[in-house]
Design a protein around this motif. Structure first.
Motif, PDB file in Angstrom:
ATOM      1  N   SER A 140      -0.772  11.250   2.607  1.00 25.49           N
ATOM      2  CA  SER A 140      -0.187   9.943   2.934  1.00 25.49           C
ATOM      3  C   SER A 140       0.004   9.050   1.707  1.00 25.49           C
ATOM      4  O   SER A 140       0.446   7.908   1.843  1.00 25.49           O
ATOM      5  CB  SER A 140      -1.010   9.233   4.026  1.00 25.49           C
ATOM      6  OG  SER A 140      -2.374   9.232   3.700  1.00 25.49           O
ATOM      7  N   ARG A 141      -0.277   9.593   0.507  1.00 24.85           N
ATOM      8  CA  ARG A 141       0.129   8.858  -0.692  1.00 24.85           C
ATOM      9  C   ARG A 141       1.630   9.042  -0.944  1.00 24.85           C
ATOM     10  O   ARG A 141       2.184   8.431  -1.860  1.00 24.85           O
ATOM     11  CB  ARG A 141      -0.652   9.327  -1.918  1.00 24.85           C
ATOM     12  CG  ARG A 141      -2.110   8.859  -1.952  1.00 24.85           C
ATOM     13  CD  ARG A 141      -2.837   9.512  -3.111  1.00 24.85           C
ATOM     14  NE  ARG A 141      -2.734  10.958  -3.034  1.00 24.85           N
ATOM     15  CZ  ARG A 141      -2.554  11.774  -4.071  1.00 24.85           C
ATOM     16  NH1 ARG A 141      -2.460  11.279  -5.283  1.00 24.85           N
ATOM     17  NH2 ARG A 141      -2.478  13.074  -3.894  1.00 24.85           N
ATOM     18  N   ARG A 191       4.190   7.984   0.498  1.00 22.45           N
ATOM     19  CA  ARG A 191       4.942   6.731   0.583  1.00 22.45           C
ATOM     20  C   ARG A 191       4.839   5.924  -0.728  1.00 22.45           C
ATOM     21  O   ARG A 191       5.807   5.306  -1.162  1.00 22.45           O
ATOM     22  CB  ARG A 191       4.422   5.896   1.752  1.00 22.45           C
ATOM     23  CG  ARG A 191       5.234   4.639   2.013  1.00 22.45           C
ATOM     24  CD  ARG A 191       4.699   3.910   3.260  1.00 22.45           C
ATOM     25  NE  ARG A 191       5.278   2.590   3.394  1.00 22.45           N
ATOM     26  CZ  ARG A 191       6.483   2.361   3.906  1.00 22.45           C
ATOM     27  NH1 ARG A 191       7.195   3.357   4.338  1.00 22.45           N
ATOM     28  NH2 ARG A 191       6.954   1.124   3.977  1.00 22.45           N
ATOM     29  N   LEU A 192       3.663   5.949  -1.332  1.00 23.20           N
ATOM     30  CA  LEU A 192       3.461   5.227  -2.596  1.00 23.20           C
ATOM     31  C   LEU A 192       4.328   5.824  -3.696  1.00 23.20           C
ATOM     32  O   LEU A 192       5.017   5.110  -4.433  1.00 23.20           O
ATOM     33  CB  LEU A 192       1.974   5.285  -2.994  1.00 23.20           C
ATOM     34  CG  LEU A 192       1.612   4.673  -4.346  1.00 23.20           C
ATOM     35  CD1 LEU A 192       1.876   3.163  -4.345  1.00 23.20           C
ATOM     36  CD2 LEU A 192       0.142   4.930  -4.678  1.00 23.20           C
ATOM     37  N   ALA A 199       3.316  -4.881   0.782  1.00 23.08           N
ATOM     38  CA  ALA A 199       2.070  -4.262   0.330  1.00 23.08           C
ATOM     39  C   ALA A 199       2.365  -3.023  -0.509  1.00 23.08           C
ATOM     40  O   ALA A 199       1.736  -2.799  -1.561  1.00 23.08           O
ATOM     41  CB  ALA A 199       1.195  -3.902   1.531  1.00 23.08           C
ATOM     42  N   THR A 200       3.321  -2.213  -0.065  1.00 19.27           N
ATOM     43  CA  THR A 200       3.686  -1.019  -0.828  1.00 19.27           C
ATOM     44  C   THR A 200       4.257  -1.418  -2.188  1.00 19.27           C
ATOM     45  O   THR A 200       4.009  -0.753  -3.198  1.00 19.27           O
ATOM     46  CB  THR A 200       4.699  -0.170  -0.033  1.00 19.27           C
ATOM     47  OG1 THR A 200       4.108   0.188   1.219  1.00 19.27           O
ATOM     48  CG2 THR A 200       5.068   1.101  -0.774  1.00 19.27           C
ATOM     49  N   VAL A 237       3.452  -4.121  -3.955  1.00 21.58           N
ATOM     50  CA  VAL A 237       2.332  -4.512  -4.824  1.00 21.58           C
ATOM     51  C   VAL A 237       1.682  -3.258  -5.409  1.00 21.58           C
ATOM     52  O   VAL A 237       1.484  -3.151  -6.626  1.00 21.58           O
ATOM     53  CB  VAL A 237       1.278  -5.344  -4.041  1.00 21.58           C
ATOM     54  CG1 VAL A 237       0.022  -5.554  -4.874  1.00 21.58           C
ATOM     55  CG2 VAL A 237       1.863  -6.695  -3.637  1.00 21.58           C
ATOM     56  N   LEU A 238       1.378  -2.294  -4.538  1.00 23.58           N
ATOM     57  CA  LEU A 238       0.680  -1.072  -4.967  1.00 23.58           C
ATOM     58  C   LEU A 238       1.538  -0.201  -5.887  1.00 23.58           C
ATOM     59  O   LEU A 238       1.028   0.392  -6.837  1.00 23.58           O
ATOM     60  CB  LEU A 238       0.270  -0.241  -3.758  1.00 23.58           C
ATOM     61  CG  LEU A 238      -1.030  -0.626  -3.069  1.00 23.58           C
ATOM     62  CD1 LEU A 238      -1.277   0.334  -1.911  1.00 23.58           C
ATOM     63  CD2 LEU A 238      -2.204  -0.571  -4.053  1.00 23.58           C
ATOM     64  N   SER A 279       0.645   0.851  -9.618  1.00 22.10           N
ATOM     65  CA  SER A 279       0.557   2.269  -9.991  1.00 22.10           C
ATOM     66  C   SER A 279       1.455   2.592 -11.179  1.00 22.10           C
ATOM     67  O   SER A 279       1.102   3.418 -12.023  1.00 22.10           O
ATOM     68  CB  SER A 279       0.931   3.152  -8.801  1.00 22.10           C
ATOM     69  OG  SER A 279       0.071   2.873  -7.712  1.00 22.10           O
ATOM     70  N   CYS A 314      -0.119 -10.278   1.968  1.00 22.15           N
ATOM     71  CA  CYS A 314       0.667  -9.095   2.351  1.00 22.15           C
ATOM     72  C   CYS A 314      -0.171  -7.818   2.357  1.00 22.15           C
ATOM     73  O   CYS A 314       0.294  -6.775   2.798  1.00 22.15           O
ATOM     74  CB  CYS A 314       1.880  -8.932   1.436  1.00 22.15           C
ATOM     75  SG  CYS A 314       1.483  -8.461  -0.253  1.00 22.15           S
ATOM     76  N   MET A 315      -1.410  -7.908   1.858  1.00 20.04           N
ATOM     77  CA  MET A 315      -2.305  -6.754   1.907  1.00 20.04           C
ATOM     78  C   MET A 315      -3.358  -7.031   2.989  1.00 20.04           C
ATOM     79  O   MET A 315      -3.013  -7.091   4.157  1.00 20.04           O
ATOM     80  CB  MET A 315      -2.954  -6.518   0.534  1.00 20.04           C
ATOM     81  CG  MET A 315      -1.948  -6.348  -0.615  1.00 20.04           C
ATOM     82  SD  MET A 315      -1.315  -4.654  -0.844  1.00 20.04           S
ATOM     83  CE  MET A 315      -2.722  -3.863  -1.605  1.00 20.04           C
TER      84      MET A 315
END
Lengths: 301, 301
Positions: free
Chosen positions: A35-36, A38-39, A115-116, A118-119, A123, B95-96
């Motif tokens: 499920s990573r 998506r990141l 949220a995605t 931001v991550l 990354s 958002c998180m």
């Protein structure tokens, strides 16, 4: 180094580095089977395709002056671009500039979610340093550490992020030309200068041998931002691939509001000629860096 | 290594490293005299005071096993903590996880604003690598590069950020115990393991000499997360200094929902004893690492 020849050289140089950067990111970002996924898909969406790749072109063109292996220079170029891309992702967030369009396609948080975004930005930020720490970038750990130190400083509170903070405060504070110049040196100039510096570092050029390149970077950094302000003021949104006329709406001081469009345009051109002058010692070898300098004020996006 | 002695050793060790980490961050983050002041004040708000400093204590305690200078180890410890702090800042964003309370005080975006929180997180992220690239952390560039590589990997898509993405997807997907374990190894375990690994790297321990420390880290990482799930399930919000019972509300699978509270508690204790066993070769020298392992399941915040 006439306009026509310079333009075709630049066009080919950009097209080549765009292909190369996409190919390096593609190889570095395989989508995992968990499920990573998506990141990593979000990182790929932002990092591959789109983007002028001015910073990578600056880095590889400087590295080429000093005979650096192109594949190694490209890795460092992708580290700088990863920082640039992460900063755009975070800048575009609703709580920052709230932009819907980037490089003519929906911004990352629009295509995925906040949220995605931001991550994925975080990354890509980490990826930049992972790339530079890898021996494939340079067999010499001194070089790798100097690259990391240069990029870390250029992107943090005393570089890009610090400039973004000054920019955020610009709506409340009436900056003068001196402060706007300082702001832009941090926000845009620091990463452009780091690109050139990192190319020279990979070429084992000692700090005292980089003074003329620093002068070149300072001039193109300022010219770049003046050109950006002019684009924001009078550019074509379709060509730019992003929302324009935002500074005007927010009542922010820019080079254009402080100097007027005509004087700003003259200043940008003068800076570019001054920048090209700093490359004199390299003669024809520096024609790509000269072409990048001229492109910076002539671009329409 | 009895409970009483271990607890007092741990209490003193944590208190000392808390003071030291605050002092290093204080020295590294002078507030500038321009509009970047707000950014650095935000970084200081999040980085100084509060926080258990488990990761710094792991790093300096491991480094001490191998005779590393404490000031140098503390710098590396602050790099790890800067990554941890930035991840909490971004995690707490609306958002998180949208949290209002952290370490018993308002989260950064509540005390400042969302945009400043994004930028302060990004700046602490860059600061971590700036610290590690600095010769003051280690005179040996090989060591600096290995520290950077270890921290970059532990924090990026194949570490902490990847784990956070898996965690975000947990509401939609019914993870089994195997997947939850993998998620937590990335989200929490990677940075705890990096702390121990970086202490050993500074002590010039080659990779093959770090196997028992990796085993220790794997066990405490898992125990840490099980303890966190138990705290979330049955802890005291005032002591924890943050909102609890969030997993329950979101219907997320955790170690507690999958194993039941009683079995989870037993499992955490067994993991801690196993972790302490991996330290046997170091004898009494490893009593602080053993005390950290026990603290992990006994803490109330």
């Amino acid at each position: 180094m006439g306009g026509g020849i310079g333009q075709s050289l630049l066009k080919d140089g950009l097209a080549r580095v765009q292909r190369e950067v996409d190919s390096v990111f593609d190889a570095m970002l395989p989508v995992p089977q968990d499920s990573r996924a998506r990141l990593v898909e979000a990182m790929r969406y932002a990092a591959i395709g789109g983007g002028k790749r001015v910073r990578p072109l600056l880095l590889v063109s400087t590295a080429e002056l000093f005979g650096v292996d192109r594949d190694r220079a490209l890795r460092a170029a992708c580290a700088v671009e990863a920082i640039h891309v992460y900063s755009l992702i975070h800048d575009d967030l609703p709580c920052m500039d709230n932009d819907d369009l980037r490089h003519g396609k929906p911004t990352l948080h629009k295509a995925f979610d906040d949220a995605t975004a931001v991550l994925a930005g975080d990354s890509l930020h980490a990826l930049a340093f992972e790339i530079l720490a890898d021996p494939e970038t340079s067999a010499d750990p001194f070089i790798r550490v100097e690259l990391i130190s240069t990029l870390g400083r250029a992107s943090g509170k005393d570089g890009m992020a610090g400039g973004q903070m000054m920019d955020m405060m610009a709506e409340e504070q009436d900056y003068d030309l001196h402060t706007i110049t300082r702001l832009q040196q941090l926000k845009t100039g620091a990463l452009l200068a780091a690109s050139v510096e990192m190319g020279a570092i990979m070429g084992h050029v000692p700090p005292e041998g980089r003074a003329h390149l620093r002068a070149y970077s300072r001039d193109i950094g300022l010219a770049f931002q003046i050109a950006d302000d002019l684009l924001d003021h009078e550019g074509d949104e379709t060509k730019a691939g992003k929302a324009l006329r935002k500074d005007d709406g927010q009542g922010k001081q820019t080079f254009v509001t402080l100097m007027g469009a005509e004087k700003a345009r003259e200043q940008a051109k003068a800076l570019v000629e001054q920048a090209v002058g700093h490359l004199a010692a390299h003669g024809e070898d520096a024609r790509m860096l000269a072409a990048v300098a001229r492109y910076i004020v002539e671009r329409d996006r």
